[in-house]
Enzyme design. Structure first.
Site, short mmCIF file in Angstrom:
data_model
loop_
_atom_site.label_atom_id
_atom_site.label_comp_id
_atom_site.label_asym_id
_atom_site.label_seq_id
_atom_site.Cartn_x
_atom_site.Cartn_y
_atom_site.Cartn_z
N ILE A 16 3.10 5.33 -4.03
CA ILE A 16 3.79 5.29 -2.74
C ILE A 16 5.28 5.57 -2.92
O ILE A 16 5.89 6.31 -2.15
CB ILE A 16 3.54 3.95 -2.01
CG1 ILE A 16 2.02 3.69 -1.88
CG2 ILE A 16 4.17 3.97 -0.62
CD1 ILE A 16 1.66 2.37 -1.23
N ILE A 64 12.38 -4.12 -13.30
CA ILE A 64 13.07 -4.82 -12.20
C ILE A 64 13.50 -6.23 -12.62
O ILE A 64 14.37 -6.83 -12.02
CB ILE A 64 12.20 -4.93 -10.92
CG1 ILE A 64 10.82 -5.53 -11.24
CG2 ILE A 64 12.06 -3.57 -10.25
CD1 ILE A 64 10.02 -5.90 -10.00
N THR A 135 1.95 -5.68 1.87
CA THR A 135 0.56 -5.29 2.14
C THR A 135 -0.08 -6.12 3.24
O THR A 135 0.33 -7.26 3.48
CB THR A 135 -0.25 -5.44 0.83
OG1 THR A 135 -1.64 -5.34 1.11
CG2 THR A 135 -0.02 -6.81 0.19
N ASP A 136 -1.12 -5.56 3.83
CA ASP A 136 -1.90 -6.32 4.82
C ASP A 136 -2.74 -7.42 4.16
O ASP A 136 -3.24 -8.32 4.84
CB ASP A 136 -2.82 -5.38 5.63
CG ASP A 136 -3.79 -4.55 4.79
OD1 ASP A 136 -3.77 -4.68 3.54
OD2 ASP A 136 -4.56 -3.77 5.38
N GLU A 137 -2.91 -7.34 2.84
CA GLU A 137 -3.83 -8.27 2.18
C GLU A 137 -3.33 -9.71 2.19
O GLU A 137 -4.08 -10.64 1.93
CB GLU A 137 -4.11 -7.81 0.74
CG GLU A 137 -4.64 -6.39 0.72
CD GLU A 137 -5.44 -6.04 -0.51
OE1 GLU A 137 -5.84 -6.94 -1.26
OE2 GLU A 137 -5.66 -4.84 -0.72
N TYR A 161 -3.84 -10.74 -6.54
CA TYR A 161 -2.90 -9.70 -6.10
C TYR A 161 -2.27 -10.08 -4.76
O TYR A 161 -1.04 -10.08 -4.59
CB TYR A 161 -3.61 -8.34 -5.96
CG TYR A 161 -2.84 -7.37 -5.11
CD1 TYR A 161 -1.61 -6.87 -5.52
CD2 TYR A 161 -3.32 -6.97 -3.85
CE1 TYR A 161 -0.87 -6.01 -4.72
CE2 TYR A 161 -2.59 -6.11 -3.05
CZ TYR A 161 -1.37 -5.63 -3.49
OH TYR A 161 -0.64 -4.79 -2.69
N LYS A 165 1.70 -10.95 -3.78
CA LYS A 165 2.52 -10.25 -2.78
C LYS A 165 2.97 -11.23 -1.69
O LYS A 165 4.09 -11.12 -1.19
CB LYS A 165 1.73 -9.08 -2.15
CG LYS A 165 1.49 -7.91 -3.08
CD LYS A 165 2.76 -7.23 -3.56
CE LYS A 165 3.40 -6.33 -2.53
NZ LYS A 165 4.54 -5.56 -3.11
N ASN A 190 -4.19 -0.03 3.84
CA ASN A 190 -4.53 0.80 2.67
C ASN A 190 -3.96 2.21 2.77
O ASN A 190 -4.22 2.92 3.74
CB ASN A 190 -6.05 0.93 2.55
CG ASN A 190 -6.68 -0.29 1.92
OD1 ASN A 190 -6.49 -1.40 2.39
ND2 ASN A 190 -7.41 -0.08 0.84
N ASN A 191 -3.23 2.61 1.76
CA ASN A 191 -2.67 3.97 1.70
C ASN A 191 -3.63 4.91 0.97
O ASN A 191 -4.37 4.48 0.08
CB ASN A 191 -1.35 3.97 0.92
CG ASN A 191 -0.17 3.49 1.73
OD1 ASN A 191 0.89 4.10 1.72
ND2 ASN A 191 -0.33 2.41 2.47
N LYS A 200 -8.16 3.57 -7.50
CA LYS A 200 -8.34 3.18 -6.10
C LYS A 200 -9.45 4.03 -5.48
O LYS A 200 -9.73 5.14 -5.93
CB LYS A 200 -7.03 3.37 -5.33
CG LYS A 200 -5.87 2.55 -5.88
CD LYS A 200 -6.01 1.08 -5.54
CE LYS A 200 -4.94 0.23 -6.19
NZ LYS A 200 -3.68 0.25 -5.50
N ASP A 292 -20.66 -6.58 -6.18
CA ASP A 292 -19.48 -6.74 -5.33
C ASP A 292 -18.30 -7.32 -6.12
O ASP A 292 -18.48 -7.93 -7.16
CB ASP A 292 -19.83 -7.66 -4.14
CG ASP A 292 -18.98 -7.35 -2.92
OD1 ASP A 292 -18.02 -6.58 -3.04
OD2 ASP A 292 -19.30 -7.88 -1.85
N ARG A 293 -17.12 -7.14 -5.54
CA ARG A 293 -15.89 -7.74 -6.07
C ARG A 293 -15.90 -9.23 -5.72
O ARG A 293 -16.19 -9.57 -4.56
CB ARG A 293 -14.73 -7.03 -5.37
CG ARG A 293 -13.38 -7.62 -5.59
CD ARG A 293 -12.34 -6.91 -4.70
NE ARG A 293 -11.91 -5.64 -5.25
CZ ARG A 293 -11.12 -4.77 -4.61
NH1 ARG A 293 -10.70 -5.03 -3.38
NH2 ARG A 293 -10.76 -3.64 -5.18
P1 TYD Z 1 -9.09 -0.31 -3.32
O1 TYD Z 1 -8.85 1.16 -3.24
O2 TYD Z 1 -9.19 -0.95 -4.65
O3 TYD Z 1 -8.00 -1.02 -2.42
P2 TYD Z 1 -7.90 -2.55 -1.89
O4 TYD Z 1 -8.81 -3.40 -2.66
O5 TYD Z 1 -6.47 -2.83 -2.10
O6 TYD Z 1 -8.28 -2.51 -0.42
O7 TYD Z 1 -10.42 -0.62 -2.56
C1 TYD Z 1 -10.61 -0.27 -1.22
C2 TYD Z 1 -11.96 -0.79 -0.83
O8 TYD Z 1 -12.95 -0.09 -1.57
C3 TYD Z 1 -12.15 -2.27 -1.15
O9 TYD Z 1 -12.91 -2.87 -0.11
C4 TYD Z 1 -12.96 -2.24 -2.44
C5 TYD Z 1 -13.78 -0.97 -2.31
N1 TYD Z 1 -14.11 -0.29 -3.57
C6 TYD Z 1 -15.43 0.10 -3.83
O10 TYD Z 1 -16.35 -0.13 -3.01
N2 TYD Z 1 -15.71 0.74 -5.00
C7 TYD Z 1 -14.74 0.99 -5.94
O11 TYD Z 1 -15.06 1.56 -7.02
C8 TYD Z 1 -13.39 0.61 -5.65
C9 TYD Z 1 -12.29 0.88 -6.63
C10 TYD Z 1 -13.12 -0.02 -4.45
#
Ligand code: TYD
Length: 361
Positions: A16, A64, A135-137, A161, A165, A190-191, A200, A292-293
């Site tokens: 960015i 920084i 960020t919006d997060e 993260y 922020k 998200n950008n 990303k 999932d994350r």
């Molecule tokens: P990301 O680009 O990591 O941005 P953020 O987590 O900051 O929003 O992820 C965007 C969305 O995409 C998030 O909901 C997680 C999802 N994602 C996937 O489903 N698969 C992937 O491999 C990645 C990197 C992200």
């Protein structure tokens, strides 16, 4: 914004920050930039090639958190505007290794604020401005029917993260209230766009689709994000620097809320359109659900009425146009993508992040 003096951009070799530098140098013929970046894994001087006028850009490799260096730069270049992008930004990395996020985003922002306080406040300079790019997060996730987040909503960060922020935002606010430091904050959704590091979702999908590898979707893929083309983010930042009121926070959004699966399907369709002859077309057959994350936020959405009504800003790009331009940039810069793709550290990250996700859901 006082254009006679250079702007200190932190993290200007990242996605960015570098787009902001390209944008402002093209927009304002008098703008000059001092770019402080430590060149970590996701920053690169490649992002600063082809600047509209390189003579108006000075690059300084550094941290920084190095207060002596920052204070020297502020004094030497008579800097009155700081735009602070430098940050660790990838949620998945913050889950794997949170400490760097606290170091850079919280402690680093604190040190930068201190340097500005010590340099600016004794001068009682009423043109100074510290802008924090956030960020919006920080708001955590919102339900499917809930209204979008406004600047008055409560912070509920869910990932290391987002928490880092949020901590940085709180410090910036506190420096305004306690010391009278002239600050503004922007929280953006998200950008996507040129030069985004391919960890990303958007650039990762493009890279994987081009190499014919599975396109990983976390969980059911129905998580919703609002997507902003990076140039729109830059134009919002310039507007806030020009017209934003010190002490205020402004939300920046794209008005493009889609689920991850819809976004990836759209990218696949666009790629099929420009490269129909690729053996992997239709690229959507590469979509693969993976685990999932942890703590994955279901939905972010920004209410950006304030910047629209007070500062007259709105995004210029719809999602299809923005994604088309993004895709074209990556197709035209295959060497840029290849340099990153072949780095051992990048391959290690993919291995670390995706090996554990073999099992869907
Ligand atoms: P990301 O680009 O990591 O941005 P953020 O987590 O900051 O929003 O992820 C965007 C969305 O995409 C998030 O909901 C997680 C999802 N994602 C996937 O489903 N698969 C992937 O491999 C990645 C990197 C992200």
């Amino acid at each position: 914004m006082n254009s006679a003096n250079p702007i200190l951009v932190t993290g200007g070799a990242g996605f960015i920050g570098s787009n902001f530098i390209h944008y402002i140098l093209a927009l304002q013929p008098e703008a000059r930039i001092v770019n402080l970046d430590r060149l970590s894994y996701s920053g690169s001087l490649e992002n600063l090639k082809d600047l509209p006028d390189p003579s108006r850009h000075i690059f300084v490799q550094g941290d920084i958190g190095d207060s002596t260096l920052v204070e020297d730069l502020l004094r030497q270049h008579r800097i009155e505007t700081v735009v602070h992008f430098a940050a660790e930004t990838h949620v998945d990395r913050s889950i794997a290794s949170p400490e760097a996020f606290i170091e850079v985003n919280v402690v680093g922002t604190f040190r930068l604020l201190e340097a500005c306080r010590r340099t600016w406040l004794p001068l009682a300079n009423n043109r100074a401005r510290f802008h924090h790019v956030s960020t919006d997060e920080v708001y955590g996730d919102i339900g499917p029917e809930e209204p979008a987040s406004t600047e008055r909503d409560t912070y509920r960060p869910n990932s290391p993260y987002a928490a880092s922020k949020a901590g940085a935002d709180h410090l910036v606010r506190a420096y305004a209230r306690t010391y009278g430091l002239p600050v503004t904050i922007s929280n953006c959704s998200n950008n996507y766009g040129p030069r985004q590091f391919p960890e990303k979702l958007v650039p990762l999908t493009i890279l994987k689709a081009l190499e014919g590898s599975p396109l990983p979707i976390y969980g059911d893929g129905r998580q919703i994000r609002d997507w902003v083309f990076v140039e729109d983010h830059s134009s919002a930042l310039v507007r806030i620097l020009d017209r934003g009121r010190p002490g205020e926070t402004y939300h920046v959004g794209g008005g493009n809320q889609v689920s991850n699966i819809e976004l990836v399907q759209l990218l696949c369709a666009l790629l099929d359109g420009v490269r129909p002859a690729l053996v992997n077309a239709p690229h959507s057959r590469l979509i693969t659900h993976v685990a999932d994350r942890p703590g994955h936020d279901r939905r972010y959405a920004m209410d950006f009425t304030k910047i629209r009504s007070e500062l007259g800003w709105q995004p210029a790009y719809g999602l299809v146009r923005g994604l088309r331009e993004t895709l074209q940039w990556y197709l035209d810069h295959a060497d840029w993508l290849e340099t990153i793709r072949t780095r051992p550290t990048y391959q290690e990250w993919l291995e670390q992040n995706y090996a554990v996700r073999q099992d869907p859901r």
